[in-house]
Design an enzyme around this catalytic site. Structure first.
Site, mmCIF file in Angstrom:
data_model
loop_
_atom_site.group_PDB
_atom_site.id
_atom_site.type_symbol
_atom_site.label_atom_id
_atom_site.label_comp_id
_atom_site.label_asym_id
_atom_site.label_seq_id
_atom_site.Cartn_x
_atom_site.Cartn_y
_atom_site.Cartn_z
ATOM 1 N N VAL A 75 -11.431 2.591 -3.505
ATOM 2 C CA VAL A 75 -11.164 2.075 -4.856
ATOM 3 C C VAL A 75 -12.184 0.987 -5.152
ATOM 4 O O VAL A 75 -12.252 -0.019 -4.428
ATOM 5 C CB VAL A 75 -9.722 1.520 -4.983
ATOM 6 C CG1 VAL A 75 -9.480 1.001 -6.402
ATOM 7 C CG2 VAL A 75 -8.688 2.578 -4.620
ATOM 8 N N ASP A 135 0.846 -1.193 0.000
ATOM 9 C CA ASP A 135 0.000 0.000 0.000
ATOM 10 C C ASP A 135 0.885 1.248 0.000
ATOM 11 O O ASP A 135 1.890 1.306 0.696
ATOM 12 C CB ASP A 135 -0.914 -0.007 1.240
ATOM 13 C CG ASP A 135 -2.071 0.955 1.111
ATOM 14 O OD1 ASP A 135 -3.221 0.492 1.030
ATOM 15 O OD2 ASP A 135 -1.828 2.185 1.081
ATOM 16 N N ASN A 143 -12.705 -3.241 2.994
ATOM 17 C CA ASN A 143 -13.633 -2.125 3.093
ATOM 18 C C ASN A 143 -14.661 -2.257 1.973
ATOM 19 O O ASN A 143 -14.292 -2.492 0.817
ATOM 20 C CB ASN A 143 -12.878 -0.801 2.984
ATOM 21 C CG ASN A 143 -11.916 -0.591 4.138
ATOM 22 O OD1 ASN A 143 -12.197 -0.990 5.264
ATOM 23 N ND2 ASN A 143 -10.775 0.003 3.859
ATOM 24 N N GLN A 148 -14.638 2.349 1.451
ATOM 25 C CA GLN A 148 -13.941 1.808 0.275
ATOM 26 C C GLN A 148 -13.668 2.968 -0.674
ATOM 27 O O GLN A 148 -14.601 3.660 -1.089
ATOM 28 C CB GLN A 148 -14.815 0.749 -0.405
ATOM 29 C CG GLN A 148 -14.157 0.145 -1.640
ATOM 30 C CD GLN A 148 -15.029 -0.931 -2.299
ATOM 31 O OE1 GLN A 148 -16.133 -1.219 -1.854
ATOM 32 N NE2 GLN A 148 -14.510 -1.502 -3.367
ATOM 33 N N HIS A 189 -6.821 -5.995 2.399
ATOM 34 C CA HIS A 189 -5.661 -5.392 3.050
ATOM 35 C C HIS A 189 -5.071 -6.451 3.984
ATOM 36 O O HIS A 189 -5.800 -7.030 4.798
ATOM 37 C CB HIS A 189 -6.063 -4.209 3.938
ATOM 38 C CG HIS A 189 -6.661 -3.033 3.219
ATOM 39 N ND1 HIS A 189 -5.981 -1.850 3.028
ATOM 40 C CD2 HIS A 189 -7.889 -2.847 2.681
ATOM 41 C CE1 HIS A 189 -6.775 -0.984 2.397
ATOM 42 N NE2 HIS A 189 -7.934 -1.563 2.183
ATOM 43 N N HIS A 205 -10.281 -5.427 -2.893
ATOM 44 C CA HIS A 205 -8.907 -5.639 -2.438
ATOM 45 C C HIS A 205 -8.934 -6.050 -0.973
ATOM 46 O O HIS A 205 -9.700 -5.506 -0.181
ATOM 47 C CB HIS A 205 -8.046 -4.390 -2.640
ATOM 48 C CG HIS A 205 -8.693 -3.122 -2.209
ATOM 49 N ND1 HIS A 205 -9.674 -2.499 -2.951
ATOM 50 C CD2 HIS A 205 -8.518 -2.357 -1.103
ATOM 51 C CE1 HIS A 205 -10.072 -1.413 -2.322
ATOM 52 N NE2 HIS A 205 -9.390 -1.300 -1.185
HETATM 53 P P1 5GP Z 1 -9.670 1.254 0.405
HETATM 54 O O1 5GP Z 1 -9.702 2.544 1.155
HETATM 55 O O2 5GP Z 1 -10.450 1.340 -0.894
HETATM 56 O O3 5GP Z 1 -10.040 0.053 1.204
HETATM 57 O O4 5GP Z 1 -8.148 1.006 0.037
HETATM 58 C C1 5GP Z 1 -7.492 1.581 -1.040
HETATM 59 C C2 5GP Z 1 -6.037 1.572 -0.686
HETATM 60 O O5 5GP Z 1 -5.293 1.853 -1.859
HETATM 61 C C3 5GP Z 1 -5.642 2.626 0.342
HETATM 62 O O6 5GP Z 1 -5.118 1.981 1.508
HETATM 63 C C4 5GP Z 1 -4.613 3.493 -0.380
HETATM 64 O O7 5GP Z 1 -3.551 3.902 0.450
HETATM 65 C C5 5GP Z 1 -4.145 2.572 -1.483
HETATM 66 N N1 5GP Z 1 -3.667 3.282 -2.657
HETATM 67 C C6 5GP Z 1 -4.234 4.378 -3.243
HETATM 68 N N2 5GP Z 1 -3.527 4.739 -4.332
HETATM 69 C C7 5GP Z 1 -2.505 3.851 -4.440
HETATM 70 C C8 5GP Z 1 -1.428 3.718 -5.371
HETATM 71 O O8 5GP Z 1 -1.284 4.463 -6.353
HETATM 72 N N3 5GP Z 1 -0.547 2.690 -5.157
HETATM 73 C C9 5GP Z 1 -0.683 1.834 -4.107
HETATM 74 N N4 5GP Z 1 0.242 0.869 -3.969
HETATM 75 N N5 5GP Z 1 -1.695 1.930 -3.201
HETATM 76 C C10 5GP Z 1 -2.584 2.939 -3.381
#
Ligand code: 5GP
Length: 115
Positions: free
Chosen positions: A97, A31, A88, A95, A103, A101
């Site tokens: 993205v 991440d 998430n 969430q 974590h 996914h």
């Molecule tokens: P969510 O909040 O949707 O559960 O998790 C999305 C995750 O993607 C977040 O923890 C965020 O830090 C990670 N993330 C966002 N942009 C990027 C990126 O460009 N590269 C990587 N490796 N992680 C990212």
């Protein structure tokens, strides 16, 4: 037509990531904003937008995603100390993205309940 997300672009190789594991079915990478000493995201190559949509998916695909995450956590040396898997889902789950996914969080004592 559904929009391409950041993780579609990661799968397509358009966005560089710090990859820790890849096979035919999943990709795991660190991440960009780690919340623990080890913070890795595991995504299926076959796109699913949300955890809530897993009920419509092939159970084999779901199994590969979860078994893959357990394998990656093991490879990262987390099996003995323990770790947390977080998914998430949707707005209240924060969430950000719209591409499923998992974590993997580990490398320190985590607290409960989460925020
Ligand atoms: P969510 O909040 O949707 O559960 O998790 C999305 C995750 O993607 C977040 O923890 C965020 O830090 C990670 N993330 C966002 N942009 C990027 C990126 O460009 N590269 C990587 N490796 N992680 C990212």
């Amino acid at each position: 037509m559904s929009e391409l997300t950041l993780f579609d672009r990661v799968i397509a190789g358009e966005i560089p990531v710090d990859k820790v594991y890849e096979d035919e079915h999943i990709l795991a990478f660190r991440d960009i904003n780690p919340q623990a000493p080890v913070h890795v995201l595991v995504i299926p190559k076959q796109k699913v937008r949300r955890f809530a949509e897993l009920s419509e998916q092939d159970p084999l695909m779901v199994g590969r995603l979860f078994q893959g995450a357990a394998h990656v956590a093991h490879e990262l040396g987390l099996t003995e100390s323990g770790y947390r898997i977080v998914v998430n889902n949707g707005e209240h789950g924060q969430q950000t993205v719209e591409y499923i996914h998992l974590h993997i969080l580990g490398g320190r004592q985590l607290n409960w309940p989460p925020g």
